[in-house]
Design an enzyme around this catalytic site. Structure first.
Site, PDB file in Angstrom:
ATOM      1  N   THR A 120       0.725  -1.193  -0.153  1.00 21.60           N
ATOM      2  CA  THR A 120       0.180  -0.129  -0.372  1.00 21.60           C
ATOM      3  C   THR A 120       0.258   1.455  -0.094  1.00 21.60           C
ATOM      4  OG1 THR A 120      -1.285   1.118   1.919  1.00 21.60           O
ATOM      5  CG2 THR A 120       0.152  -0.043   1.917  1.00 21.60           C
ATOM      6  N   ASP A 121       0.307   2.438  -0.887  1.00 22.00           N
ATOM      7  CA  ASP A 121       1.273   3.687  -0.462  1.00 22.00           C
ATOM      8  C   ASP A 121       0.745   4.288   1.249  1.00 22.00           C
ATOM      9  OD1 ASP A 121      -1.586   3.770  -0.478  1.00 22.00           O
ATOM     10  OD2 ASP A 121      -1.606   5.629  -1.830  1.00 22.00           O
ATOM     11  N   GLU A 122       0.040   3.373   1.799  1.00 17.71           N
ATOM     12  CA  GLU A 122       0.170   4.066   3.127  1.00 17.71           C
ATOM     13  C   GLU A 122       1.304   4.278   4.069  1.00 17.71           C
ATOM     14  OE1 GLU A 122      -3.075   3.342   5.162  1.00 17.71           O
ATOM     15  OE2 GLU A 122      -4.565   3.204   4.045  1.00 17.71           O
ATOM     16  N   TYR A 147      -1.560  -0.787  11.082  1.00 17.01           N
ATOM     17  CA  TYR A 147      -1.733  -1.438   9.649  1.00 17.01           C
ATOM     18  C   TYR A 147      -0.729  -0.788   8.657  1.00 17.01           C
ATOM     19  CZ  TYR A 147      -3.481  -1.743   4.764  1.00 17.01           C
ATOM     20  OH  TYR A 147      -3.187  -1.980   3.433  1.00 17.01           O
ATOM     21  N   LYS A 151       1.935  -3.497   7.281  1.00 14.60           N
ATOM     22  CA  LYS A 151       2.726  -3.796   5.728  1.00 14.60           C
ATOM     23  C   LYS A 151       4.118  -3.287   5.563  1.00 14.60           C
ATOM     24  CE  LYS A 151       0.314  -4.779   2.531  1.00 14.60           C
ATOM     25  NZ  LYS A 151       0.030  -6.602   2.472  1.00 14.60           N
TER      26      LYS A 151
HETATM   27  P1  NAD Z   1      -9.534  -7.508   2.427  1.00 15.72           P
HETATM   28  O1  NAD Z   1      -9.568  -6.967   3.608  1.00 15.72           O
HETATM   29  O2  NAD Z   1     -10.869  -7.288   1.668  1.00 15.72           O
HETATM   30  O3  NAD Z   1      -9.351  -8.983   2.313  1.00 15.72           O
HETATM   31  C1  NAD Z   1      -8.481  -9.668   2.859  1.00 15.72           C
HETATM   32  C2  NAD Z   1      -8.127 -10.944   2.801  1.00 15.72           C
HETATM   33  O4  NAD Z   1      -7.138 -11.665   3.464  1.00 15.72           O
HETATM   34  C3  NAD Z   1      -8.895 -11.932   3.322  1.00 15.72           C
HETATM   35  O5  NAD Z   1     -10.482 -12.534   2.480  1.00 15.72           O
HETATM   36  C4  NAD Z   1      -8.859 -12.644   4.671  1.00 15.72           C
HETATM   37  O6  NAD Z   1      -9.986 -13.754   4.545  1.00 15.72           O
HETATM   38  C5  NAD Z   1      -7.262 -12.530   4.016  1.00 15.72           C
HETATM   39  N1  NAD Z   1      -6.487 -13.215   5.060  1.00 15.72           N
HETATM   40  C6  NAD Z   1      -6.750 -12.473   6.123  1.00 15.72           C
HETATM   41  N2  NAD Z   1      -5.523 -12.944   6.870  1.00 15.72           N
HETATM   42  C7  NAD Z   1      -4.910 -13.959   6.433  1.00 15.72           C
HETATM   43  C8  NAD Z   1      -4.525 -15.549   7.011  1.00 15.72           C
HETATM   44  N3  NAD Z   1      -4.160 -15.087   8.060  1.00 15.72           N
HETATM   45  N4  NAD Z   1      -4.315 -16.128   6.009  1.00 15.72           N
HETATM   46  C9  NAD Z   1      -5.247 -16.435   5.491  1.00 15.72           C
HETATM   47  N5  NAD Z   1      -5.698 -14.645   4.324  1.00 15.72           N
HETATM   48  C10 NAD Z   1      -5.795 -13.960   5.418  1.00 15.72           C
HETATM   49  O7  NAD Z   1      -7.990  -6.673   1.898  1.00 15.72           O
HETATM   50  P2  NAD Z   1      -7.999  -6.193   0.863  1.00 15.72           P
HETATM   51  O8  NAD Z   1      -8.755  -4.131   0.527  1.00 15.72           O
HETATM   52  O9  NAD Z   1      -8.606  -6.885  -0.905  1.00 15.72           O
HETATM   53  O10 NAD Z   1      -6.483  -5.620   0.365  1.00 15.72           O
HETATM   54  C11 NAD Z   1      -5.249  -7.166  -0.592  1.00 15.72           C
HETATM   55  C12 NAD Z   1      -4.320  -6.239  -0.165  1.00 15.72           C
HETATM   56  O11 NAD Z   1      -4.209  -5.343  -1.270  1.00 15.72           O
HETATM   57  C13 NAD Z   1      -3.484  -6.689   1.163  1.00 15.72           C
HETATM   58  O12 NAD Z   1      -2.658  -6.992   1.260  1.00 15.72           O
HETATM   59  C14 NAD Z   1      -3.839  -4.730   1.149  1.00 15.72           C
HETATM   60  O13 NAD Z   1      -2.607  -4.250   2.273  1.00 15.72           O
HETATM   61  C15 NAD Z   1      -3.581  -4.108   0.187  1.00 15.72           C
HETATM   62  N6  NAD Z   1      -3.700  -2.968  -0.858  1.00 15.72           N
HETATM   63  C16 NAD Z   1      -4.770  -2.756  -0.019  1.00 15.72           C
HETATM   64  C17 NAD Z   1      -5.654  -1.510  -0.741  1.00 15.72           C
HETATM   65  C18 NAD Z   1      -7.597  -1.051  -0.049  1.00 15.72           C
HETATM   66  O14 NAD Z   1      -7.989   0.417  -1.312  1.00 15.72           O
HETATM   67  N7  NAD Z   1      -8.090  -1.431   0.010  1.00 15.72           N
HETATM   68  C19 NAD Z   1      -5.081  -0.883  -1.632  1.00 15.72           C
HETATM   69  C20 NAD Z   1      -3.891  -1.001  -1.198  1.00 15.72           C
HETATM   70  C21 NAD Z   1      -2.827  -2.214  -1.682  1.00 15.72           C
HETATM   71  O1  TDX Z   2     -16.631   6.313   6.837  1.00 18.50           O
HETATM   72  C1  TDX Z   2     -15.896   6.496   7.138  1.00 18.50           C
HETATM   73  N1  TDX Z   2     -15.814   8.241   6.828  1.00 18.50           N
HETATM   74  C2  TDX Z   2     -14.551   8.654   6.599  1.00 18.50           C
HETATM   75  O2  TDX Z   2     -14.367   9.734   6.349  1.00 18.50           O
HETATM   76  C3  TDX Z   2     -14.461   5.650   7.085  1.00 18.50           C
HETATM   77  C4  TDX Z   2     -14.733   4.035   6.986  1.00 18.50           C
HETATM   78  C5  TDX Z   2     -13.414   6.383   5.481  1.00 18.50           C
HETATM   79  N2  TDX Z   2     -13.254   7.253   6.156  1.00 18.50           N
HETATM   80  C6  TDX Z   2     -12.628   8.197   6.298  1.00 18.50           C
HETATM   81  C7  TDX Z   2     -10.704   7.757   5.773  1.00 18.50           C
HETATM   82  C8  TDX Z   2      -9.972   8.162   5.116  1.00 18.50           C
HETATM   83  O3  TDX Z   2      -9.718   8.909   4.791  1.00 18.50           O
HETATM   84  O4  TDX Z   2     -12.732   7.868   4.405  1.00 18.50           O
HETATM   85  C9  TDX Z   2     -10.854   7.728   4.116  1.00 18.50           C
HETATM   86  C10 TDX Z   2     -11.088   6.336   3.615  1.00 18.50           C
HETATM   87  O5  TDX Z   2     -11.124   5.251   4.543  1.00 18.50           O
HETATM   88  P1  TDX Z   2     -10.446   3.641   3.966  1.00 18.50           P
HETATM   89  O6  TDX Z   2     -11.916   3.124   3.147  1.00 18.50           O
HETATM   90  O7  TDX Z   2     -10.868   2.986   6.288  1.00 18.50           O
HETATM   91  O8  TDX Z   2      -9.515   3.801   3.851  1.00 18.50           O
HETATM   92  P2  TDX Z   2      -7.969   3.855   4.252  1.00 18.50           P
HETATM   93  O9  TDX Z   2      -7.773   4.562   5.919  1.00 18.50           O
HETATM   94  O10 TDX Z   2      -7.725   5.395   3.059  1.00 18.50           O
HETATM   95  O11 TDX Z   2      -6.695   3.022   4.026  1.00 18.50           O
HETATM   96  C11 TDX Z   2      -7.548   2.172   2.910  1.00 18.50           C
HETATM   97  O12 TDX Z   2      -5.976   2.421   1.679  1.00 18.50           O
HETATM   98  C12 TDX Z   2      -5.446   1.512   1.276  1.00 18.50           C
HETATM   99  C13 TDX Z   2      -7.233   0.238   2.325  1.00 18.50           C
HETATM  100  O13 TDX Z   2      -7.720   0.799   3.778  1.00 18.50           O
HETATM  101  C14 TDX Z   2      -6.311   0.093   3.014  1.00 18.50           C
HETATM  102  O14 TDX Z   2      -5.955  -1.285   3.258  1.00 18.50           O
HETATM  103  C15 TDX Z   2      -5.397   0.307   1.973  1.00 18.50           C
HETATM  104  O15 TDX Z   2      -4.050   0.125   2.303  1.00 18.50           O
END
Ligand code: NAD
Ligand code: TDX
Length: 335
Positions: A120-122, A147, A151
């Protein structure tokens, strides 16, 4: 090719599996997923007869060793992924994100298997709202939350396993994804499903925090580009120039649902809330020739609203428990 996808029942992993099965019939897909609250077998239902599903933990060394031994490529999506949860209880984040990644790295090292690490960019911390700068691959790591720090730790393990043990790994750090099959705890689906339920969306703090939105299919097309053309040991930032503040996202969702764009509430801010993320993806574009397909956030959000409207059976079972968890810490501060 024998492909092992960890976290394939989660949001991005499930979309990755769908695209892979559709576009690459020569790839044999095995999913390893623990099915935590965030994992959902229903997300893989459309491809269930074309993949193998293994229910298990990425930190289970014996299981991981057997699965990696039978693979040519591992793409590691599995993670605890929600910042708000990491503030309530960081423990599973250390287990899955750090120990899980370590367990996979040891297995790919033993068996000489190609590995792609999803991050992630975080890990780079945040940027000021009025700063024109963006994250690049050389921005120093400076994570804010449990988190993002786990990462960051997992990324550093991958880099060390490349350098010290010659593991054939690439890494990608992507910005905020949106699209189908995203858990209703996350910002975009939470607000869409609130509006569909007649509940006012909730904005943390001022609502002016900026995220760099990318459609999940663009993230996944970039991942395949890096797997096929990326240089071993290299990190690639993935982004689609989607910088937008949270308030604008909520106003757009309300408009797309035919509601007044002012019908939202401000709630207590997230502790340590990162102000702004912004990705410079020039390396990926110039060196590997990748381009995003979804360039208009409004139309991408419109398609996402329609997906949630048409797939209530998928999200409804999680909605009440998710909102009850938020209600324990959230207070409306400026109605
Ligand atoms: P998500 O929470 O929707 O899915 C995570 C999955 O991993 C789930 O299916 C969960 O059951 C599984 N999991 C959790 N712990 C586990 C374990 N110990 N063993 C096996 N499986 C396990 O997450 P997502 O949003 O799909 O993110 C996927 C990846 O992308 C992560 O590595 C996250 O850091 C990265 N990422 C997410 C975003 C975003 O915006 N969502 C952005 C950048 C990077
Ligand atoms: O109810 C809400 N109201 C609100 O203002 C929620 C749930 C979030 N927010 C804000 C917080 C953040 O500024 O919205 C933005 C996005 O929030 P999230 O969906 O929780 O994402 P963020 O914390 O930015 O992280 C996401 O992007 C990077 C993913 O959850 C991570 O897995 C990924 O690495």
């Amino acid at each position: 090719m024998r492909l092992l996808v960890t976290g394939g029942a989660g949001f991005i992993g499930a979309n990755f599996v769908h695209r892979t099965v559709e576009d690459r019939p020569d790839v044999r897909v095995t999913v390893l997923d623990k099915l935590t609250y965030a994992g959902n077998r229903a997300s893989l239902q459309p491809v269930a007869d074309r993949i193998e599903f293994v229910h298990g933990d990425v930190a289970d060394a014996g299981l991981v060793d057997r699965l990696v031994a039978d693979s040519d490529l591992v793409v590691h999506f599995a993670a605890e992924s929600h910042n708000d949860n990491s503030l309530r209880d960081p423990s599973p984040f250390v287990h899955t994100n750090v120990v899980g990644t370590f367990t996979l790295l040891e297995a790919v090292r033993r068996h000489g298997v190609r590995y792609h690490h999803i991050s992630t960019d975080e890990v780079y911390g945040d940027l000021e709202l009025d700063d024109p700068a963006k994250f690049t691959e050389s921005t120093p790591y400076n994570p804010s939350s449990p988190y993002s720090s786990t990462k960051a730790g997992s990324d550093l393990l991958v880099r060390a396993w490349v350098r010290s043990f010659g593991v054939a790994a690439t890494l990608s750090n992507c910005s905020n994804n949106y699209g189908p099959y995203q858990h209703v705890e996350k910002f975009v689906p939470r607000q869409i499903t609130n509006v569909l339920d007649g509940v006012r969306p909730r904005l943390y703090g001022t609502g002016r925090n900026v995220r760099d939105w990318i459609h999940v299919d663009d993230h996944n097309s970039a991942v395949w580009t890096i797997i096929e053309k990326g240089e071993i040991g290299r990190t690639y930032l993935i982004g689609a120039d989607g910088e937008t503040d949270n308030r604008t996202v909520v106003e757009t969702v309300l408009e797309l649902c035919g509601r007044d764009p002012g019908e939202f509430d401000f709630v207590t801010d997230r502790p340590g809330h990162d102000l702004r993320y912004a990705i410079d993806s020039s390396r990926l574009r110039t060196e590997l020739g990748w381009e995003p397909r979804y360039r208009d956030l409004r139309s991408g959000l419109a398609a996402t609203v329609e997906w949630y409207r048409s797939n209530e059976d998928w999200w409804r079972p999680q909605k009440d428990a998710t909102e009850r968890a938020y209600a324990r810490t959230e207070t409306i501060v400026r109605p």
